[in-house]
Design a protein around this motif. Structure first.
Motif, PDB file in Angstrom:
ATOM      1  N   LEU A  58       0.824  -1.202   0.000  1.00 22.96           N
ATOM      2  CA  LEU A  58       0.000   0.000   0.000  1.00 22.96           C
ATOM      3  C   LEU A  58       0.867   1.263   0.000  1.00 22.96           C
ATOM      4  O   LEU A  58       0.555   2.238  -0.677  1.00 22.96           O
ATOM      5  CB  LEU A  58      -0.937  -0.012   1.206  1.00 22.96           C
ATOM      6  CG  LEU A  58      -2.011   1.048   1.225  1.00 22.96           C
ATOM      7  CD1 LEU A  58      -2.976   0.829   0.078  1.00 22.96           C
ATOM      8  CD2 LEU A  58      -2.744   1.034   2.546  1.00 22.96           C
ATOM      9  N   GLU A  59       1.980   1.233   0.744  1.00 27.28           N
ATOM     10  CA  GLU A  59       2.898   2.377   0.758  1.00 27.28           C
ATOM     11  C   GLU A  59       3.499   2.617  -0.619  1.00 27.28           C
ATOM     12  O   GLU A  59       3.626   3.761  -1.066  1.00 27.28           O
ATOM     13  CB  GLU A  59       4.005   2.159   1.782  1.00 27.28           C
ATOM     14  CG  GLU A  59       3.559   2.338   3.217  1.00 27.28           C
ATOM     15  CD  GLU A  59       4.670   2.020   4.214  1.00 27.28           C
ATOM     16  OE1 GLU A  59       5.712   1.438   3.818  1.00 27.28           O
ATOM     17  OE2 GLU A  59       4.485   2.350   5.388  1.00 27.28           O
ATOM     18  N   LYS A  60       3.878   1.529  -1.308  1.00 24.13           N
ATOM     19  CA  LYS A  60       4.436   1.697  -2.658  1.00 24.13           C
ATOM     20  C   LYS A  60       3.413   2.281  -3.611  1.00 24.13           C
ATOM     21  O   LYS A  60       3.745   3.146  -4.430  1.00 24.13           O
ATOM     22  CB  LYS A  60       4.926   0.338  -3.185  1.00 24.13           C
ATOM     23  CG  LYS A  60       6.214  -0.133  -2.552  1.00 24.13           C
ATOM     24  CD  LYS A  60       6.643  -1.477  -3.091  1.00 24.13           C
ATOM     25  CE  LYS A  60       7.867  -1.972  -2.351  1.00 24.13           C
ATOM     26  NZ  LYS A  60       8.235  -3.331  -2.782  1.00 24.13           N
ATOM     27  N   GLU A  61       2.178   1.849  -3.507  1.00 20.84           N
ATOM     28  CA  GLU A  61       1.121   2.413  -4.354  1.00 20.84           C
ATOM     29  C   GLU A  61       0.941   3.898  -4.061  1.00 20.84           C
ATOM     30  O   GLU A  61       0.797   4.713  -4.966  1.00 20.84           O
ATOM     31  CB  GLU A  61      -0.199   1.679  -4.119  1.00 20.84           C
ATOM     32  CG  GLU A  61      -0.241   0.283  -4.671  1.00 20.84           C
ATOM     33  CD  GLU A  61      -1.548  -0.419  -4.327  1.00 20.84           C
ATOM     34  OE1 GLU A  61      -2.489   0.240  -3.824  1.00 20.84           O
ATOM     35  OE2 GLU A  61      -1.628  -1.636  -4.555  1.00 20.84           O
ATOM     36  N   PHE A  62       0.960   4.249  -2.782  1.00 18.67           N
ATOM     37  CA  PHE A  62       0.791   5.646  -2.381  1.00 18.67           C
ATOM     38  C   PHE A  62       1.922   6.513  -2.927  1.00 18.67           C
ATOM     39  O   PHE A  62       1.696   7.594  -3.478  1.00 18.67           O
ATOM     40  CB  PHE A  62       0.733   5.746  -0.846  1.00 18.67           C
ATOM     41  CG  PHE A  62       0.711   7.139  -0.338  1.00 18.67           C
ATOM     42  CD1 PHE A  62      -0.409   7.925  -0.440  1.00 18.67           C
ATOM     43  CD2 PHE A  62       1.841   7.691   0.255  1.00 18.67           C
ATOM     44  CE1 PHE A  62      -0.431   9.219   0.028  1.00 18.67           C
ATOM     45  CE2 PHE A  62       1.835   8.992   0.724  1.00 18.67           C
ATOM     46  CZ  PHE A  62       0.684   9.752   0.610  1.00 18.67           C
ATOM     47  N   LEU A  63       3.163   6.036  -2.785  1.00 19.12           N
ATOM     48  CA  LEU A  63       4.302   6.790  -3.288  1.00 19.12           C
ATOM     49  C   LEU A  63       4.255   6.920  -4.808  1.00 19.12           C
ATOM     50  O   LEU A  63       4.640   7.946  -5.379  1.00 19.12           O
ATOM     51  CB  LEU A  63       5.620   6.147  -2.843  1.00 19.12           C
ATOM     52  CG  LEU A  63       5.924   6.268  -1.354  1.00 19.12           C
ATOM     53  CD1 LEU A  63       7.208   5.507  -1.021  1.00 19.12           C
ATOM     54  CD2 LEU A  63       6.064   7.707  -0.940  1.00 19.12           C
TER      55      LEU A  63
END
Length: 194
Positions: A184-189
């Motif tokens: 989810l963090e990678k998608e957000f970034l």
């Protein structure tokens, strides 16, 4: 250590100086030193008081300078014509600007208006771009909607409830939850960088 006292009795007022080489002092100096009531502690207190007086006087001087400077600046501001009223009321012109069509004052005013309009436009563009980015981001809603995160979270909670005496047995569930959060963090970034 125990044979000689560390302090001389108070009745002894004679000072004895011993050195390897002969030192000659005048009797007046010796008498002045012996008669002096000053000690190291009184000298250090006097020095400390002197330093405090100097610091206090310097601070009052600086305060007076700052007060004077503030008063001068306030006088300059009150004496200068108010530039905000001129810029907010374009119809209120000074006689020089209205009579000198194409003069230096008129050109300067036109250039100032042009720069003000450019800066207004650039600020408006920046605001619009930021609004668009905020519309694209709906972080909380996406986190709540993400079923895999919710599933991993509930598995960790259930495991911890079942193994309340042995929480380290839930390491697999915790690792799965960490992987989902990382995804989810990678998608957000990725969304932010676009």
């Amino acid at each position: 250590m125990g044979q000689n006292p560390s302090k001389l009795p108070p009745s002894s007022t004679q000072h004895v100086f011993k050195s390897e080489s002969p030192v000659n002092f005048s009797p007046d100096l010796i008498n002045a030193l012996q008669a002096s009531p000053e000690t190291d502690s009184t000298r250090s207190k006097d020095l400390e008081l002197h330093i405090q007086r100097r610091v206090h006087s310097e601070l009052t001087r600086l305060d007076a300078e700052q007060t004077k400077r503030l008063a001068e600046l306030q006088e300059q501001i009150s004496a200068s014509p108010d530039s905000t009223t001129k810029s907010t009321h374009p119809d209120a012109r000074t006689p020089d600007q209205s009579t000198s069509f194409g003069g230096v004052d008129h050109k300067a005013a036109a250039e100032g208006d042009k720069l003000r309009d450019l800066s207004r436009q650039s600020v408006q563009k920046e605001i619009d771009m930021l609004k668009e980015k905020l519309k694209r981001r709906k972080i909380k809603e996406e986190v709540v909607r993400d079923k895999t995160i919710e599933k991993a979270k509930s598995e960790v909670v259930n495991c911890l409830r079942l193994n309340d005496r042995r929480p380290l047995d839930c390491w697999r569930e915790v690792e799965a939850f960490k992987e989902e959060v990382g995804r989810l963090e990678k998608e957000f970034l990725g969304k932010i960088m676009d």
